[in-house]
Design a protein around this motif. Structure first.
Motif, PDB file in Angstrom:
ATOM      1  N   GLY A 295       0.789  -1.228   0.000  1.00 16.89           N
ATOM      2  CA  GLY A 295       0.000   0.000   0.000  1.00 16.89           C
ATOM      3  C   GLY A 295       0.816   1.269   0.000  1.00 16.89           C
ATOM      4  O   GLY A 295       0.264   2.355   0.170  1.00 16.89           O
ATOM      5  N   ARG A 296       2.132   1.182  -0.197  1.00 20.06           N
ATOM      6  CA  ARG A 296       2.984   2.368  -0.216  1.00 20.06           C
ATOM      7  C   ARG A 296       3.141   2.871  -1.643  1.00 20.06           C
ATOM      8  O   ARG A 296       3.264   2.091  -2.587  1.00 20.06           O
ATOM      9  N   SER A 297       3.168   4.181  -1.802  1.00 18.55           N
ATOM     10  CA  SER A 297       3.358   4.787  -3.120  1.00 18.55           C
ATOM     11  C   SER A 297       4.814   4.706  -3.529  1.00 18.55           C
ATOM     12  O   SER A 297       5.714   4.876  -2.703  1.00 18.55           O
ATOM     13  N   THR A 298       5.050   4.445  -4.807  1.00 20.47           N
ATOM     14  CA  THR A 298       6.413   4.441  -5.317  1.00 20.47           C
ATOM     15  C   THR A 298       6.829   5.865  -5.663  1.00 20.47           C
ATOM     16  O   THR A 298       6.063   6.810  -5.528  1.00 20.47           O
ATOM     17  N   ARG A 299       8.065   6.021  -6.139  1.00 18.77           N
ATOM     18  CA  ARG A 299       8.598   7.360  -6.363  1.00 18.77           C
ATOM     19  C   ARG A 299       8.278   7.894  -7.747  1.00 18.77           C
ATOM     20  O   ARG A 299       8.415   9.073  -7.997  1.00 18.77           O
ATOM     21  N   ARG A 331       8.652  17.510 -19.074  1.00 22.71           N
ATOM     22  CA  ARG A 331       9.569  18.276 -18.213  1.00 22.71           C
ATOM     23  C   ARG A 331       9.078  18.334 -16.777  1.00 22.71           C
ATOM     24  O   ARG A 331       9.829  18.062 -15.831  1.00 22.71           O
ATOM     25  N   GLN A 332       7.823  18.708 -16.580  1.00 20.15           N
ATOM     26  CA  GLN A 332       7.300  18.803 -15.224  1.00 20.15           C
ATOM     27  C   GLN A 332       7.111  17.424 -14.610  1.00 20.15           C
ATOM     28  O   GLN A 332       7.272  17.250 -13.398  1.00 20.15           O
ATOM     29  N   GLY A 333       6.761  16.442 -15.429  1.00 21.65           N
ATOM     30  CA  GLY A 333       6.627  15.093 -14.898  1.00 21.65           C
ATOM     31  C   GLY A 333       7.932  14.568 -14.342  1.00 21.65           C
ATOM     32  O   GLY A 333       7.981  13.996 -13.249  1.00 21.65           O
ATOM     33  N   VAL A 334       9.014  14.763 -15.089  1.00 18.57           N
ATOM     34  CA  VAL A 334      10.330  14.368 -14.591  1.00 18.57           C
ATOM     35  C   VAL A 334      10.686  15.177 -13.343  1.00 18.57           C
ATOM     36  O   VAL A 334      11.222  14.650 -12.364  1.00 18.57           O
ATOM     37  N   GLY A 335      10.362  16.476 -13.349  1.00 17.33           N
ATOM     38  CA  GLY A 335      10.680  17.315 -12.204  1.00 17.33           C
ATOM     39  C   GLY A 335       9.910  16.927 -10.957  1.00 17.33           C
ATOM     40  O   GLY A 335      10.444  16.992  -9.842  1.00 17.33           O
ATOM     41  N   LEU A 336       8.656  16.510 -11.099  1.00 18.47           N
ATOM     42  CA  LEU A 336       7.856  16.143  -9.933  1.00 18.47           C
ATOM     43  C   LEU A 336       8.352  14.859  -9.283  1.00 18.47           C
ATOM     44  O   LEU A 336       8.208  14.681  -8.074  1.00 18.47           O
ATOM     45  N   THR A 337       8.912  13.955 -10.063  1.00 16.74           N
ATOM     46  CA  THR A 337       9.498  12.770  -9.444  1.00 16.74           C
ATOM     47  C   THR A 337      10.728  13.145  -8.624  1.00 16.74           C
ATOM     48  O   THR A 337      11.033  12.496  -7.624  1.00 16.74           O
ATOM     49  N   VAL A 338      11.413  14.220  -9.031  1.00 19.22           N
ATOM     50  CA  VAL A 338      12.541  14.723  -8.242  1.00 19.22           C
ATOM     51  C   VAL A 338      12.037  15.338  -6.946  1.00 19.22           C
ATOM     52  O   VAL A 338      12.639  15.194  -5.880  1.00 19.22           O
ATOM     53  N   ALA A 339      10.884  16.037  -7.010  1.00 21.04           N
ATOM     54  CA  ALA A 339      10.328  16.661  -5.814  1.00 21.04           C
ATOM     55  C   ALA A 339       9.994  15.635  -4.753  1.00 21.04           C
ATOM     56  O   ALA A 339       9.866  15.967  -3.577  1.00 21.04           O
ATOM     57  N   GLY A 340       9.838  14.353  -5.157  1.00 19.34           N
ATOM     58  CA  GLY A 340       9.571  13.307  -4.179  1.00 19.34           C
ATOM     59  C   GLY A 340      10.755  13.029  -3.282  1.00 19.34           C
ATOM     60  O   GLY A 340      10.623  12.289  -2.310  1.00 19.34           O
ATOM     61  N   GLN A 341      11.939  13.594  -3.598  1.00 15.83           N
ATOM     62  CA  GLN A 341      13.117  13.378  -2.777  1.00 15.83           C
ATOM     63  C   GLN A 341      13.173  14.385  -1.637  1.00 15.83           C
ATOM     64  O   GLN A 341      14.219  14.916  -1.305  1.00 15.83           O
ATOM     65  N   ARG A 342      12.013  14.645  -1.035  1.00 14.04           N
ATOM     66  CA  ARG A 342      11.926  15.539   0.115  1.00 14.04           C
ATOM     67  C   ARG A 342      11.170  14.837   1.224  1.00 14.04           C
ATOM     68  O   ARG A 342      10.245  14.067   0.966  1.00 14.04           O
ATOM     69  N   PRO A 349      11.228   7.893   4.695  1.00 15.48           N
ATOM     70  CA  PRO A 349      10.801   7.943   3.290  1.00 15.48           C
ATOM     71  C   PRO A 349      11.303   6.748   2.497  1.00 15.48           C
ATOM     72  O   PRO A 349      12.258   6.061   2.889  1.00 15.48           O
ATOM     73  N   VAL A 350      10.650   6.503   1.349  1.00 13.19           N
ATOM     74  CA  VAL A 350      11.109   5.484   0.405  1.00 13.19           C
ATOM     75  C   VAL A 350      12.350   6.008  -0.304  1.00 13.19           C
ATOM     76  O   VAL A 350      12.357   7.122  -0.829  1.00 13.19           O
ATOM     77  N   LEU A 351      13.410   5.195  -0.331  1.00 14.93           N
ATOM     78  CA  LEU A 351      14.690   5.626  -0.881  1.00 14.93           C
ATOM     79  C   LEU A 351      14.960   4.938  -2.211  1.00 14.93           C
ATOM     80  O   LEU A 351      14.171   4.111  -2.680  1.00 14.93           O
ATOM     81  N   GLU A 352      16.086   5.311  -2.823  1.00 18.11           N
ATOM     82  CA  GLU A 352      16.498   4.648  -4.054  1.00 18.11           C
ATOM     83  C   GLU A 352      16.672   3.154  -3.794  1.00 18.11           C
ATOM     84  O   GLU A 352      17.091   2.733  -2.711  1.00 18.11           O
ATOM     85  N   ARG A 353      16.350   2.341  -4.813  1.00 16.33           N
ATOM     86  CA  ARG A 353      16.369   0.892  -4.620  1.00 16.33           C
ATOM     87  C   ARG A 353      17.759   0.387  -4.225  1.00 16.33           C
ATOM     88  O   ARG A 353      17.892  -0.531  -3.407  1.00 16.33           O
ATOM     89  N   ALA A 354      18.828   0.977  -4.791  1.00 18.57           N
ATOM     90  CA  ALA A 354      20.182   0.487  -4.537  1.00 18.57           C
ATOM     91  C   ALA A 354      20.757   0.985  -3.215  1.00 18.57           C
ATOM     92  O   ALA A 354      21.825   0.533  -2.802  1.00 18.57           O
ATOM     93  N   ALA A 355      20.083   1.901  -2.531  1.00 14.44           N
ATOM     94  CA  ALA A 355      20.636   2.503  -1.321  1.00 14.44           C
ATOM     95  C   ALA A 355      20.647   1.506  -0.171  1.00 14.44           C
ATOM     96  O   ALA A 355      19.673   0.790   0.065  1.00 14.44           O
ATOM     97  N   SER A 376      12.579  -2.921   3.555  1.00 15.71           N
ATOM     98  CA  SER A 376      11.462  -2.251   2.891  1.00 15.71           C
ATOM     99  C   SER A 376      11.901  -1.067   2.053  1.00 15.71           C
ATOM    100  O   SER A 376      11.057  -0.404   1.432  1.00 15.71           O
ATOM    101  N   GLY A 377      13.209  -0.771   2.022  1.00 15.87           N
ATOM    102  CA  GLY A 377      13.707   0.362   1.263  1.00 15.87           C
ATOM    103  C   GLY A 377      13.566   1.679   1.978  1.00 15.87           C
ATOM    104  O   GLY A 377      13.666   2.738   1.346  1.00 15.87           O
ATOM    105  N   ARG A 378      13.373   1.637   3.292  1.00 17.09           N
ATOM    106  CA  ARG A 378      13.237   2.844   4.101  1.00 17.09           C
ATOM    107  C   ARG A 378      14.334   2.878   5.158  1.00 17.09           C
ATOM    108  O   ARG A 378      14.898   1.824   5.506  1.00 17.09           O
ATOM    109  N   PRO A 379      14.664   4.061   5.720  1.00 17.13           N
ATOM    110  CA  PRO A 379      15.632   4.099   6.813  1.00 17.13           C
ATOM    111  C   PRO A 379      15.175   3.238   7.981  1.00 17.13           C
ATOM    112  O   PRO A 379      13.979   3.206   8.320  1.00 17.13           O
TER     113      PRO A 379
END
Length: 503
Positions: A295-299, A331-342, A349-355, A376-379
């Motif tokens: 039930g968690r949203s992806t990035r 452009r904005q779609g790519v940018g909004l996925t970056v905004a998820g890194q907040r 938060p959900v982190l990069e898969r390789a982290a 789970s890919g979270r801290p």
């Protein structure tokens, strides 16, 4: 004084573009009983941008919110993640005098177009397919910062779309099971996916594959709806972050667009944001985030255009709206996925898969903070301090940047209105305001009230006496246990006299 926001006009910085790339707005707020005229010095910096001159904000009397605009330039356009730090003069609450954000730098936005390849001379405009129209809109001239590469969806593999920012799926009906898994991985890593229906089908069974494979909470019909004559776009479109930069021009751009054929989207049962609507209120474009098994949203983000951008489905490709629509969606779609890194202090938060770990970027040893990443890919523990965090893989390579901030409401010193306090206290039972002129009045009212404390105390004493008497009456302390040495029989008899001991 608070720094409440860092808002890049575009989260993806493209050097040399006159489209707002590099423009960053820093928003401030202040609170207190008296908001006099004042001056604040605002600074914007970061380890990955060239030095920027500070800005001065002149506060008028009574003004509680303000903003300043900076123009930033990355030190290295090849470095993807860019950390931004905005600061204001320190006050009595220093925790909200700084704020952090993440942007992305690109020389080009890389797009993979999943469509059949065409060979030979370019066909006439009336024979162009959806993929060809989208490719022309994204790269209308040779110096366009968007690079489009065509990939055959029947031979799609992970290497084909590795490193791309967005995937345009013009032929979803040709994607096999492995292909849907690869597309899903792209979205899960934080990529953008734009899907349009193929014009060759009347029944679109691929819709079920899209929804199930990516975990989209959408309800989309598989049979096309025909409009004869065409159904126009509504002049008043919903507010969408994807089209925010062209919102003022939308009424004029949307007016001449008609749709002749589309897939039906049930907006009420679909957990998605509506990007474009037709005149009858039907969604023409929706956007949303896939949900995993827990039930968690992806990035990442998925955009669905219900009408294929092809002349037999809509006249959109032949209208001025086509180019800005496709440019902004990508452009904005790519940018909004970056905004998820907040994130906010205290979150996981959900982190990069390789982290495998996240490390706080501090100015000294006292600022160091490293947190492991769980399965789970979270801290493994909530991120307890604000700052920029780099995400590190097992080889100690950076795989992403994360901005963690203090919630501005946590430092809000404004007094709550009496009505709001009354509504909050009303949920706790009966209460009354304290009379400042006579604060002892509630105590006197309590003294005059009837009390049963004395009666309860007498009842407790009576019970204690009765318990003592009954315990003595039925106690075995007055009996002795005697055992016959020869027969082993046990008998009860009077207790021995003082000084005598029996066993």
């Amino acid at each position: 004084m608070q720094v409440v926001g860092i808002d890049p006009l575009r989260s993806v910085l493209l050097p040399g573009q006159a489209d707002g790339s590099g423009q960053v707005t820093v928003r401030l707020a202040r609170g207190g009983d008296r908001l006099d005229r004042a001056v604040s010095t605002v600074r914007l910096g970061g380890p990955d941008i060239r030095p920027v001159e500070s800005r001065v904000l002149q506060w008028e009397a009574g003004q509680s919110a303000g903003s300043v605009v900076f123009q930033v330039e990355p030190l290295d356009p090849e470095q993807s993640a860019i950390g931004l730090v905005a600061t204001v003069d320190e006050d009595a609450l220093p925790g909200d005098d700084r704020r952090f954000a993440v942007a992305q730098a690109r020389r080009q936005i890389r797009v993979a177009l999943l469509d059949r390849r065409t060979f030979g001379f370019d066909p006439g405009l009336d024979r162009l397919g959806s993929g060809q129209w989208m490719a022309r809109a994204l790269r209308p001239f040779e110096q366009s910062p968007i690079e489009v590469t065509t990939v055959d969806p029947t031979t799609l593999d992970a290497r084909s779309i590795r490193g791309v920012d967005a995937v345009l799926l013009a032929r979803p009906d040709l994607v096999n099971d492995d292909g849907w898994s690869i597309v899903g991985d792209h979205v899960e890593r934080g990529g953008l996916l734009l899907v349009v229906p193929p014009i060759e089908l009347n029944v679109h069974l691929w819709v079920d594959r899209l929804v199930e494979s990516l975990g989209l909470p959408w309800t989309v019909g598989i049979e096309t709806v025909v409009h004869d004559p065409g159904l126009p776009l509504a002049e008043q479109q919903p507010a969408s972050e994807l089209l925010r930069l062209i919102a003022g021009e939308l009424p004029q751009l949307a007016r001449p667009v008609d749709v002749f054929r589309r897939l039906p989207i049930e907006a009420e049962s679909s957990r998605a944001s509506t990007v474009l609507v037709l005149k009858d209120g039907s969604p023409l474009a929706i956007a949303g985030t896939p949900v995993d098994a827990d039930g968690r949203s992806t990035r990442g983000m998925v955009i669905l255009l219900a009408a294929a951008p092809e002349l037999s489905w809509t006249n959109l490709p032949a209208k001025p709206f086509m180019v800005p629509l496709m440019q902004e969606l990508v452009r904005q779609g790519v940018g909004l996925t970056v905004a998820g890194q907040r994130s906010t202090v205290g979150d996981r938060p959900v982190l990069e898969r390789a982290a495998t770990t996240v490390e706080r970027l501090g100015e000294g040893e006292d600022d160091d903070l490293t947190v492991a990443v769980d399965s789970s890919g979270r801290p493994a523990a909530p991120l307890s301090r604000a700052g920029l965090y780099r995400q590190v893989d097992p080889a100690q390579l950076d795989v992403g940047l994360l901005a963690v901030n203090v919630d501005p409401d946590a430092g809000n010193t404004e007094r709550v209105p009496p009505d709001a306090v009354a509504a909050w206290l009303g949920e706790s039972g009966s209460w009354a305001w304290l009379d400042e002129a006579d604060p002892a009045a509630p105590l006197r009212a309590a003294d005059g009230a009837a009390s049963i404390a004395g009666a309860l105390l007498v009842a407790v004493l009576i019970l204690a006496v009765l318990e003592t008497i009954l315990a003595r009456r039925f106690s075995h302390a007055g009996l002795r246990l005697a055992t016959d040495d020869t027969s082993g029989a046990t008998s009860f008899g009077p207790a021995p006299s003082a000084g005598g001991i029996s066993s």
